[in-house]
Structure formats: C-alpha cells, structure tokens
Design a protein around this motif. Structure first.
Motif, short mmCIF file in Angstrom:
data_model
loop_
_atom_site.label_atom_id
_atom_site.label_comp_id
_atom_site.label_asym_id
_atom_site.label_seq_id
_atom_site.Cartn_x
_atom_site.Cartn_y
_atom_site.Cartn_z
N GLU A 20 0.85 -1.19 0.00
CA GLU A 20 0.00 0.00 0.00
C GLU A 20 0.88 1.24 0.00
O GLU A 20 1.87 1.31 0.72
CB GLU A 20 -0.91 -0.01 1.22
N ALA A 21 0.48 2.23 -0.81
CA ALA A 21 1.22 3.48 -0.90
C ALA A 21 0.31 4.64 -0.55
O ALA A 21 -0.86 4.67 -0.95
CB ALA A 21 1.77 3.67 -2.32
N GLU A 22 0.87 5.60 0.17
CA GLU A 22 0.16 6.85 0.42
C GLU A 22 0.25 7.72 -0.83
O GLU A 22 1.29 7.78 -1.48
CB GLU A 22 0.81 7.60 1.59
N LEU A 23 -0.83 8.40 -1.16
CA LEU A 23 -0.84 9.31 -2.30
C LEU A 23 -0.65 10.74 -1.80
O LEU A 23 -1.10 11.10 -0.71
CB LEU A 23 -2.14 9.17 -3.08
N PRO A 24 0.02 11.59 -2.60
CA PRO A 24 0.40 12.92 -2.10
C PRO A 24 -0.77 13.81 -1.71
O PRO A 24 -0.66 14.64 -0.82
CB PRO A 24 1.19 13.52 -3.27
N ALA A 25 -1.94 13.65 -2.38
CA ALA A 25 -3.09 14.50 -2.07
C ALA A 25 -4.10 13.78 -1.19
O ALA A 25 -5.28 14.16 -1.12
CB ALA A 25 -3.75 14.98 -3.36
N GLY A 26 -3.66 12.74 -0.51
CA GLY A 26 -4.56 11.93 0.30
C GLY A 26 -5.01 10.71 -0.47
O GLY A 26 -4.95 10.66 -1.69
N GLY A 27 -5.48 9.72 0.24
CA GLY A 27 -5.90 8.49 -0.41
C GLY A 27 -4.80 7.46 -0.44
O GLY A 27 -3.66 7.70 0.01
N THR A 28 -5.14 6.28 -0.94
CA THR A 28 -4.20 5.17 -0.95
C THR A 28 -4.25 4.43 -2.28
O THR A 28 -5.27 4.41 -2.97
CB THR A 28 -4.51 4.15 0.16
N HIS A 29 -3.12 3.81 -2.61
CA HIS A 29 -3.01 2.92 -3.77
C HIS A 29 -2.55 1.57 -3.24
O HIS A 29 -1.49 1.47 -2.63
CB HIS A 29 -2.00 3.48 -4.78
N ARG A 30 -3.37 0.54 -3.46
CA ARG A 30 -3.00 -0.83 -3.07
C ARG A 30 -2.72 -1.62 -4.33
O ARG A 30 -3.53 -1.63 -5.28
CB ARG A 30 -4.11 -1.51 -2.27
N ARG A 31 -1.58 -2.27 -4.34
CA ARG A 31 -1.23 -3.14 -5.48
C ARG A 31 -0.94 -4.53 -4.97
O ARG A 31 -0.18 -4.71 -4.00
CB ARG A 31 -0.03 -2.59 -6.24
N SER A 32 -1.55 -5.51 -5.61
CA SER A 32 -1.20 -6.90 -5.31
C SER A 32 -0.74 -7.57 -6.60
O SER A 32 -1.18 -7.22 -7.69
CB SER A 32 -2.40 -7.66 -4.72
N VAL A 33 0.19 -8.50 -6.44
CA VAL A 33 0.69 -9.28 -7.57
C VAL A 33 0.60 -10.74 -7.19
O VAL A 33 1.13 -11.16 -6.15
CB VAL A 33 2.16 -8.92 -7.91
N MET A 34 -0.09 -11.52 -8.02
CA MET A 34 -0.11 -12.97 -7.85
C MET A 34 0.61 -13.59 -9.05
O MET A 34 0.31 -13.27 -10.20
CB MET A 34 -1.54 -13.52 -7.77
N TYR A 35 1.57 -14.43 -8.74
CA TYR A 35 2.32 -15.13 -9.78
C TYR A 35 1.94 -16.61 -9.73
O TYR A 35 2.22 -17.28 -8.74
CB TYR A 35 3.81 -14.95 -9.57
N ILE A 36 1.27 -17.08 -10.76
CA ILE A 36 1.03 -18.51 -10.91
C ILE A 36 2.32 -19.09 -11.44
O ILE A 36 2.65 -18.96 -12.62
CB ILE A 36 -0.14 -18.79 -11.86
N ARG A 37 3.09 -19.67 -10.54
CA ARG A 37 4.50 -19.96 -10.82
C ARG A 37 4.67 -20.78 -12.08
O ARG A 37 4.07 -21.84 -12.24
CB ARG A 37 5.15 -20.66 -9.63
N GLY A 38 5.51 -20.23 -12.96
CA GLY A 38 5.79 -20.89 -14.23
C GLY A 38 4.80 -20.58 -15.32
O GLY A 38 5.00 -20.98 -16.47
N ASP A 39 3.71 -19.85 -14.97
CA ASP A 39 2.67 -19.58 -15.97
C ASP A 39 2.52 -18.09 -16.25
O ASP A 39 3.01 -17.61 -17.26
CB ASP A 39 1.34 -20.18 -15.52
N TYR A 40 1.84 -17.35 -15.37
CA TYR A 40 1.57 -15.95 -15.69
C TYR A 40 1.38 -15.12 -14.44
O TYR A 40 1.35 -15.64 -13.31
CB TYR A 40 0.36 -15.82 -16.62
N PHE A 41 1.26 -13.79 -14.64
CA PHE A 41 1.17 -12.83 -13.55
C PHE A 41 -0.19 -12.13 -13.59
O PHE A 41 -0.72 -11.82 -14.66
CB PHE A 41 2.26 -11.76 -13.66
#
Length: 790
Positions: A562-583
């Motif tokens: 999770e990242a704080e945004l400069p004008a308030g608010g949040t950005h959440r990023r998730s990454v799932m890697y199906i190993r050997g296949d795709y992201f």
C-alpha cells in the motif's frame, strides 16, 4: 537566499563534529584560494618519504620507481604477476581480449568510450576542460569557486569527469600487456603528461569532487603497473605522476565527503585513500591514508548496506558501485596484510555478503540487473566490456573472495573482474566453490522494501521485482518516485523495465521526467508523482509504502503493498504469480472526488506491442497483456535510457480511466505458446465481486476478486477470500489446483476446504482424484471431496 536566522537554525541542528569538519574544510578552501596549491618539487618530495625510505631513495626518480615496484610486486593485484597474454585469453577468452584491443585502438585514434554516449571523438590532443558533448570549456578557476550543479559553465560535469577519471588508461594498459605494442604506452604517456601540465592542483573543474580525484588516483596506480615495462614511462614521468598522486591523496583527505555526501562519494574516497596508502607506503602520509580509508569503509558499510543487503539510497547502480568498492578493498587489505580482524570486520563480512545476495536475487533471467533508481553510467574500473546492466562479473568476484557456489552460478563464468584482481588463482577459487543454484526462488528484502518472484534460475525463466521501499536515505538524491513499480521478465525476455536515468543535468524537465512515477510501471493520479521533487537531487515530499502481505508457496507467490498518495488516499497493489505460468496484477486506488487514474507499463526496447482492434489487450508473438477497468488502453513511443546519456526507443502502454472516489484495474500478463491458441481473458459479470475466465493452453482458469469476508459463488466454488484462483483442465469441471488469499471459508461444490474462525493468510491445494492436498498457512491436510464423481 539564506537568512542569518536560517543559517543559525541549521547550525543548531548539526553536531559539533560536523561543524568542526565543515569549518576546517572551509578554512582549507579559503587558504588554498589565497595561497594556491602546488605539487611538491623534487627536493620537497623526498622530504615527504618516511625515514626508512628516505635513506635508500638517493634523491633520484629511479629510486622512487624502485621503491614503488618493490612494494607492488606482492601488494598489487594478482593479474600483474601473470603472463597476461596467455593467462587472460585462457581465462576470459579471445573475444574479451580482442574487445580490449579494439577499444584501445579507438583511444589511440582519439575516440574514448564515455558512459552511454559510446566512443566519443575527443581528438588526439585532449582539452581536459572541455565537455565533449556540449563543447563547453570550463574556466580555469579554483575548484571551490564552481557551482557543482550548474551545467552552464561546464556542461554536464558527469561526462567531463568520466573523461578525467582516466579509466581509459586501464584499457590502454590492458591492451599493452596483451600485445606489447608501444603505441598504447605512447598515447598513455602523452596524455598523462598533458593532464599534469593542464591541471595544476586545485585549479579547474577536475578538482571539484574528491570522489573524482579518488577515481583518477586508482586509474593512475593501475596504469603505472600495466605500463611498468614500457620505455614510454620514463623515470621523470613516473616521478611527476607520483608527486601528483601525493597531491591527490592530500586533496581527498582534506575534502572528504563526511557530511557533504556520506554515500558512495565517501566510500569511494576512502577506497582511493586505501589504494594510495597501500601502493605508496614509502610516503610518510601513507599510514594515515590507510588508517582513514579502512576506518571509513568499515564504519560506513553498516550505515549504507542494510541487514537485508539493500543499499540505502535505493539504487541498484550505486549498490553495484558500493559492492565493487568493498571487493577491491578486501583484496588490497589481504595483499597488504596489516589489518587485525575485529567486530567491525565481522559486520562488514555479513553486510557485503548480504549485498551480493541481493544483487544475485534481483538479476533477471538474461543476467542483467534492473536499473532501479539513478545510474550515473560509470564504473570503478572498466575491467569488463559487458553491457552496463550486466553485474555478473561482480558476482563472480564475490564467489572467488567468499567461496560461495550460488554467486559462482549467478556469475555465469564472467571472469574478467576476477582475473584482473586475483589472477588465475581467483578463477580457480570460483571453480572450487562448485557453482550451484541458489536455494530459494522467490525472496523478500523487507528492510529495503523489495520483493522478488521467480520460477527458476534458467535463462528462459520468469522474474518480477516489485519496489515497496522508501525513496532513499539522506536527501533521496538517487531515488525515483517508483513506489509499487515492477520490473518483469517473461520466459527469459525483459518485458516491463525501469526507464533509467538518462542525465542529471541535460534539463530540469528531462531529469524530472525519468524519475517521475509516470515513467515507471505503476499508477498515477491526475498525472502526479507519488513523491514531489524539490530539485535534481532532493524531494519536497516522500511517499511511504507498506508491505501488507508476502506469501511464497510451491505453486504461487503473492505480494500486496500500500502506498500513500500525495493529495490523500491510498493505492493498493497486489501481484499474484502462478509460478511458471503468468502474472496477475490488481490495483485499487481510493481517493475522494473525481480523478484521472493512469496505469503505465513501459516495455523493454525491441518489443513493439500491438493493440488489438477492440482494445482488450496489447501483445506480440510472445505474450499478451490484458488490462480491465473502466477506461481505455493506448500505446505511445516513449524512450528509455539503458545507460546514462543514452536513449533507446520503447513503447509505453497507458490505461486511463476517470472515476470518482475509487478505481480498480486488473492486469494479466501471459506468455504465448506456439503449441496452443493465444491466451484469452474475459470478465464475467457476477452479483458480488469480480470474476475472470482465463483460457490458457489446455486450461481454463478462474479468478475471483472480492473485498474479503463476502461470499462469492460459482458452479463449483464458494469463497469469502479476497482473491481466489482455480485451475480446471479444459476437458473437466473439477478444479485441479486452488489458491486463495485472505479469507476464512472455501468450499469445492459441497466439500469444505477451509473453515476458519479467523482469517487465513492463504490456502493452496492440488487435487488427485477425489482428494485435495491442502496447505493452509503452512498446516497441511487432506480433504475428501464428497458427492463428486472422479
């Protein structure tokens, strides 16, 4: 303008030692401007020798030369005790030898390799004060009268200083050792004499930076070794060089970057002092140079390298600099044989090993390293002709010094650095370490905020690095606004990359462009960067990132930050890697009001992704990238900089959407396999959450996304997990594999897989017949599927 009140406030904020150090340096600079600094004449120089050396020197250049080479015979690097022509070709190959010779031939013709500009024509008679790209000639004034950050009077100092580091002397010297051709020695001797004549101590742009003075000292010491058998290196030129090396040492110790730039500037200066102290031991000042150099290096490593091995300025390029500094120091210290082993040495061993481990883990399958943060394009020495982002030679040298098989494996027989520092004995040490694959695939580096996903260590494997760390220590000078950005390689091919740096001083706009959030593989709101710049090497505001989840399992990896945004608010990023296949990448941003949300992915040079007619995906013959949201997808040319000063065409994919209060984007990055139809991804409308169907090879995969705690149901799955993925063979209906993250209840048809009273971090399962083999937060169990025919 600084007011007296501001100056007083700043003084109150610094300690006594800093005040004393800065004050002493100011007084020294003032004195030097008034009285000037001169290299000691021959009579004065002989008074600078220690007592024992003074007795045997006989006040002659020849005696100084003899003292120098008597010491270096055993105390300089191992390659100088080899038959270089045969040993280098045997260890590093004929191609490496020919590359050195070709580069040296270019130097003889006046073309010197400078950063990312390639071989630049500087002419046969070099003007050492002329920046060769802009043509601007610096004034001949005292070095402390320059504004280091102002390019108008000197051009890009980074380019000019690269020329004046004299690292091309190493290339000339290596070619001389390989061929015996005196032409290379003649060019070296002429250029060295010219530089000494045109750069009196303290005068001109080439004395501004103590780090540059240190780099030049190291280059000269190598050159004296490489050309020691040449008649072009006369006794008089040798003595002139050593006299000025003394001045270099005094300059470095007087103007150490203890408080000005206590980063690679300070450690590089310390290494310069240690080089001078070990190679000029007949000077009375040498013992203090060794002591100070060693003390700084041992004290700084625990400040600049974290426990997890990440360099504190969040720059992989400057991390490589730092590791190289310490590897050279370790070899020199062993050769000189003077240091007692104490607690600081134990910490240094630990941190240097950790730093090498980090570089090993973030390397891409093709052997290159992501250029996270700034790069200035330079190296400690040009010991290899490999491309700028290839750090494998450093890893091989680490394997030789520490006997680590994982580093030997990652070094992949890149032996040039090892040969020049340790000779063939060093290469045998790498071979004895028995190269082996690192034990772990995916790893977290929590202190630095980096997370690495991969499925193997072969050149055709996948890797992803995500940055959830701080902007960088001190002023954040070398950090970029790259919070939650990724670097991704798919099937061994670079796909999404960091944009690089390009230039520190080409223009304010260019500097800001390359370190902005928009230039990286992350999300922006209304075009703003997550951190706000206040100058080329400082920031007004700094965004903070927090890692919320990191899971690694035999069949998948999962990250959420999770990242704080400069004008308030949040950005959440998730990454799932199906190993050997795709992201699978999920971005959720929450911010009050209506905003323009932009998701950016910057492709590596050489990849020209095409957008399909409906705008559902971009791709080429090797991959497809699908992005789902409420907006639209576009592509545009946008150059990247693989090395300082160099621009290369690339493509930026932009997915933009206007939304109020909240926006969500889901990205799938999938390889193509010529044996199957191209992959397809579809979103299917459901009452609660989101559902995606992935046609991938012989499989039909399902992804369910929800807020967590709310049940989502399909024909065969019921889940309240925030993220649930299931794989079904195209000819069957029952899932073969299941992954679920953050939830408590999961069922296949009517058979419960997870029923927790509290949330589980993850569940992964494989089906064999009517049995599911389940891993729930590390606890393993077998679940019998009922009411289902196999």
């Amino acid at each position: 303008m600084t007011t007296p009140f501001k100056a007083l406030t700043k003084i109150r904020q610094i300690g006594f030692d800093e005040l004393r150090t800065r004050g002493t340096q100011l007084v020294s600079a003032y004195r030097d401007r008034l009285t000037g600094v001169e290299a000691p004449d021959r009579t004065e120089f002989f008074r600078l020798l220690d007592d024992g050396s003074r007795l045997g020197a006989h006040n002659s250049a020849e005696s100084i030369r003899r003292l120098f080479y008597e010491n270096s015979r055993e105390r300089f690097f191992g390659s100088m005790r080899e038959d270089v022509p045969s040993a280098f070709r045997a260890a590093c190959g004929a191609t490496a030898a020919e590359s050195l010779i070709e580069a040296a031939d270019g130097i003889c013709e006046g073309r010197i390799g400078l950063l990312g500009f390639g071989r630049v024509d500087v002419g046969a008679d070099i003007d050492w004060h002329r920046e060769p790209i802009s043509g601007i000639v610096s004034p001949r004034k005292h070095c402390k009268e320059f504004n280091e950050l102002d390019p108008t009077e000197s051009g890009d100092k980074r380019i000019l200083w690269e020329l004046n580091r004299h690292q091309h002397f190493f290339t000339l010297g290596a070619a001389y050792r390989l061929t015996g051709d005196e032409r290379y020695a003649h060019v070296f001797a002429r250029q060295l004499a010219s530089w000494i004549r045109e750069n009196p101590p303290g005068i001109g742009v080439n004395w501004i930076s103590s780090l540059e003075v240190a780099f030049r000292s190291i280059s000269w010491l190598w050159a004296l070794e490489l050309f020691k058998d040449s008649a072009e290196l006369t006794n008089d030129l040798f003595l002139d060089c050593v006299r000025l090396l003394y001045v270099h040492g005094r300059h470095i110790e007087t103007y150490l970057s203890t408080y000005y730039s206590p980063n690679t500037h300070l450690t590089g200066e310390a290494l310069g002092l240690y080089y001078l102290g070990t190679q000029l031991p007949f000077l009375e000042a040498s013992a203090e140079w060794r002591r100070r150099g060693e003390n700084i290096l041992l004290s700084e490593i625990s400040k600049q390298i974290g426990p997890d091995g990440v360099y504190f300025e969040q720059s992989t390029w400057y991390q490589r600099y730092t590791v190289d500094f310490y590897l050279h120091f370790y070899v020199l210290r062993e050769l000189f044989g003077e240091t007692a082993y104490d607690e600081r040495n134990a910490v240094a061993d630990e941190r240097l090993n950790a730093a090498l481990t980090f570089l090993l883990n973030i390397a891409r399958p093709d052997g290159t390293t992501p250029l996270i943060g700034d790069d200035d394009g330079g190296r400690l020495l040009p010991l290899t002709s490999r491309i700028a982002g290839d750090f494998r030679g450093t890893l091989s040298l680490g394997a030789a010094i520490f006997g680590r098989g994982d580093l030997a494996f990652a070094g992949d027989n890149s032996f040039e650095e090892t040969f020049w520092l340790l000779g063939t004995a060093g290469i045998r040490s790498v071979e004895r370490s028995k190269a082996r694959e690192p034990e772990a695939l995916s790893r977290s580096f929590l202190d630095g905020g980096y997370f690495v996903m991969r499925n193997g260590w072969m050149p055709t494997d996948d890797s992803l690095v995500i940055d959830c760390g701080p902007l960088g220590a001190l002023s954040g000078a070398h950090g970029h606004a790259d919070l939650l950005s990724i670097d991704l390689s798919l099937r061994g091919r670079q796909l999404f990359i960091d944009p690089g740096t390009f230039s520190y001083s080409a223009s304010k706009e260019t500097r800001e462009q390359f370190r902005s959030s928009k230039a990286h593989n992350t999300l922006t709101v209304d075009g703003h960067s997550t951190s706000t710049s206040s100058g080329p090497f400082s920031w007004k505001t700094r965004a903070n990132g927090t890692a919320k989840a990191w899971i690694t399992d035999p069949i998948f990896d999962f990250f959420e930050g999770e990242a704080e945004l400069p004008a308030g608010g949040t950005h959440r990023r998730s990454v799932m890697y199906i190993r050997g296949d795709y992201f699978i990448i999920r971005d959720v941003v929450e911010m009050a009001g209506e905003h323009l949300f932009e998701l950016n992915f910057r492709y590596a040079p050489g990849i020209t992704p095409e957008r399909d007619l409906e705008g559902d995906f971009v791709g080429d013959e090797h991959h497809r990238t699908f992005i789902f949201g409420s907006g639209g997808l576009t592509t545009k040319p946008d150059p990247v900089s693989p090395q300082y000063g160099r621009l290369v065409n690339s493509t930026r994919v932009r997915y933009a959407a206007k939304a109020a209060d909240k926006a969500e984007f889901v990205t799938f990055v999938l390889p193509r396999n010529e044996s199957f139809a191209p992959p397809e991804v579809f979103e299917i409308a459901i009452d609660t959450g989101r559902m995606f169907l992935v046609q991938y090879g012989d499989y039909r995969d399902v992804l369910l996304l929800g807020p967590g705690g709310t049940r989502i149901r399909t024909e065969s799955i019921s889940s309240d997990f925030a993220c649930t993925w299931a794989r079904t063979h195209a000819a069957a209906d029952l899932p073969e594999q299941i992954i679920a993250v953050k939830g408590s209840h999961l069922s296949i048809v009517t058979s419960p897989v997870a029923r927790g009273e509290t949330d589980l971090q993850f569940v992964s399962a494989r089906r064999f017949g009517n049995e599911l083999y389940v891993n729930a937060d590390g606890e393993r169990q077998t679940v019998k599927l009922t009411d289902i025919r196999s």
